[in-house]
Design an enzyme around this catalytic site. Structure first.
Site, PDB file in Angstrom:
ATOM      1  N   ALA A  65       0.839  -1.196   0.000  1.00 52.89           N
ATOM      2  CA  ALA A  65       0.000   0.000   0.000  1.00 52.89           C
ATOM      3  C   ALA A  65       0.877   1.250   0.000  1.00 52.89           C
ATOM      4  O   ALA A  65       2.064   1.186   0.300  1.00 52.89           O
ATOM      5  CB  ALA A  65      -0.914  -0.004   1.226  1.00 52.89           C
ATOM      6  N   GLY A 109      -0.318  -5.232   0.476  1.00 54.13           N
ATOM      7  CA  GLY A 109      -1.499  -5.125  -0.368  1.00 54.13           C
ATOM      8  C   GLY A 109      -1.296  -5.727  -1.741  1.00 54.13           C
ATOM      9  O   GLY A 109      -2.243  -6.216  -2.352  1.00 54.13           O
ATOM     10  N   GLU A 112      -1.989  -9.323  -1.367  1.00 51.94           N
ATOM     11  CA  GLU A 112      -3.427  -9.494  -1.137  1.00 51.94           C
ATOM     12  C   GLU A 112      -4.229  -9.302  -2.418  1.00 51.94           C
ATOM     13  O   GLU A 112      -5.182 -10.046  -2.683  1.00 51.94           O
ATOM     14  CB  GLU A 112      -3.887  -8.515  -0.055  1.00 51.94           C
ATOM     15  CG  GLU A 112      -3.340  -8.875   1.324  1.00 51.94           C
ATOM     16  CD  GLU A 112      -3.540  -7.779   2.357  1.00 51.94           C
ATOM     17  OE1 GLU A 112      -4.031  -8.089   3.453  1.00 51.94           O
ATOM     18  OE2 GLU A 112      -3.181  -6.608   2.057  1.00 51.94           O
ATOM     19  N   GLU A 132       3.384  -6.227   6.879  1.00 46.13           N
ATOM     20  CA  GLU A 132       2.710  -5.130   7.578  1.00 46.13           C
ATOM     21  C   GLU A 132       3.131  -5.008   9.036  1.00 46.13           C
ATOM     22  O   GLU A 132       3.165  -3.907   9.583  1.00 46.13           O
ATOM     23  CB  GLU A 132       1.184  -5.312   7.489  1.00 46.13           C
ATOM     24  CG  GLU A 132       0.584  -5.043   6.121  1.00 46.13           C
ATOM     25  CD  GLU A 132       0.505  -6.288   5.255  1.00 46.13           C
ATOM     26  OE1 GLU A 132      -0.230  -6.276   4.272  1.00 46.13           O
ATOM     27  OE2 GLU A 132       1.217  -7.286   5.565  1.00 46.13           O
TER      28      GLU A 132
END
Length: 258
Positions: A65, A109, A112, A132
Site C-alpha cells: 500500500a 497489499g 493481497e 505489515e
C-alpha cells in the site's frame, strides 16, 4: 481506458490491466485502485471480453500500500472511507476469470490483490510477503485469511508475524501460485492461458469459477449439491449442445455464450 497509473491492453477476448506507478514500485494508492475498479466494472458487462489479466512491472507487481497516503489517517478515516472494500468488491467479486501475472515484489497489499484474483502465474523472480507487522499494523485486505487458506496456518503465521518473503518456487510448492515461468515468458504465458479461458463459453466459465469459490465457503455436501445443480443447468445452454456436438464430430467448438 489507460491513464497515468494504469496501462490497458486489449488482445482479442483478453483484457490486460497493468499497474503503472513504476517509480513507486506500483504502491497501491487510492487513485490507481479506483481506476482498476472502474475498468473492471466496465469489463464486467463487456461481452467481448472473456478473461482479464492483472499485472505490474518486471520489478514489482505491487510492493504494498502507499504508506505515505495512509500514515496520517485515524480510525474513523479508515472506517468511513473503507477503500479496501472497494478493492475487494472490484476484484474478488468480478464474475469473469481474472489472472494475476506476478513478477518482482508482491508485498502487503500487492500480495493481497494477487490473492483476490482467481489464480496466480508467477515469474521466477517473484517474491510474496505480508510485511505489515514491521510497520506496526497487520494485513487488512485479507492477508491473514486468504494466505492461510492458500498455504496453511504454519506458513501464514510465519509470514505475517515475521514479515519474511516467500520466493516463487516456495510459493508454488505450497499452493500460493499455480505455476512458475521464466520472467521473459511471463506475459506471453499469461496471455496464452487467458486466451484459452476466453475461448470457452463465458457463462460456463463464470459458473465454474463460482463453483470453485463456493468450495471454500461451504461443507463438502453443500458444495457438491451446488456443483450438481450448476452442471444440470448447463444443459439449457446452446454452448453445451455445441460443445458436445463438436466433440462427437471431432471439430473445434464455436461457442456463442448462450
Amino acid at each position: 481506458m489507460s491513464s497515468e497509473m494504469i496501462e490497458f491492453i486489449r488482445e482479442g477476448a483478453v483484457a490486460k490491466i497493468r499497474l503503472n506507478r513504476l517509480k513507486a514500485l506500483n504502491a497501491l494508492c487510492n487513485e490507481m485502485m479506483e481506476e482498476v475498479a472502474r475498468i473492471l466494472q466496465e469489463l464486467e458487462t463487456d461481452t467481448a471480453v472473456g478473461c482479464v489479466i492483472l499485472t505490474g512491472s518486471d520489478k514489482a507487481f505491487a510492493a504494498g500500500a502507499d504508506v505515505k497516503e495512509m500514515q496520517d489517517n485515524h480510525y474513523l478515516d479508515i472506517y468511513k472511507n473503507d477503500n479496501f472494500e472497494t478493492y475487494h468488491c472490484a476484484i474478488e467479486r468480478f464474475r469473469k476469470p481474472i489472472i494475476a501475472a506476478v513478477s518482482g515484489y508482491a508485498l502487503g497489499g500487492g500480495c493481497e490483490i494477487a490473492m483476490m484474483c482467481d489464480f496466480i502465474i508467477a515469474a521466477d523472480n517473484a517474491k510474496f510477503g505480508q510485511p505489515e507487522i514491521t510497520l506496526g499494523v497487520m494485513p487488512g485486505m485479507g492477508g491473514t485469511q486468504r494466505l492461510t487458506r492458500a498455504v496453511g496456518k504454519a506458513k501464514a503465521m510465519d509470514m505475517c508475524l515475521t514479515g519474511r518473503m516467500m520466493d516463487a518456487r516456495e510459493a508454488e510448492s505450497v499452493g500460493l501460485v499455480s505455476r512458475v515461468v521464466p520472467l521473459d515468458d511471463l506475459q506471453d504465458t499469461a496471455m496464452e492461458i487467458a486466451a484459452k479461458i476466453a475461448a470457452q463459453s463465458q457463462p460456463v466459465a463464470m459458473m465454474t469459477k463460482e463453483a470453485v469459490n463456493t468450495a471454500l465457503e461451504t461443507t463438502l455436501a453443500q458444495g457438491i449439491h451446488f456443483e450438481r445443480r450448476l452442471f444440470q443447468s448447463m444443459f439449457t445452454t446452446r454452448d453445451q449442445k455445441e460443445g458436445m456436438a463438436a466433440f462427437v464430430e471431432k471439430r473445434k467448438p464455436h461457442f456463442t455464450n448462450r
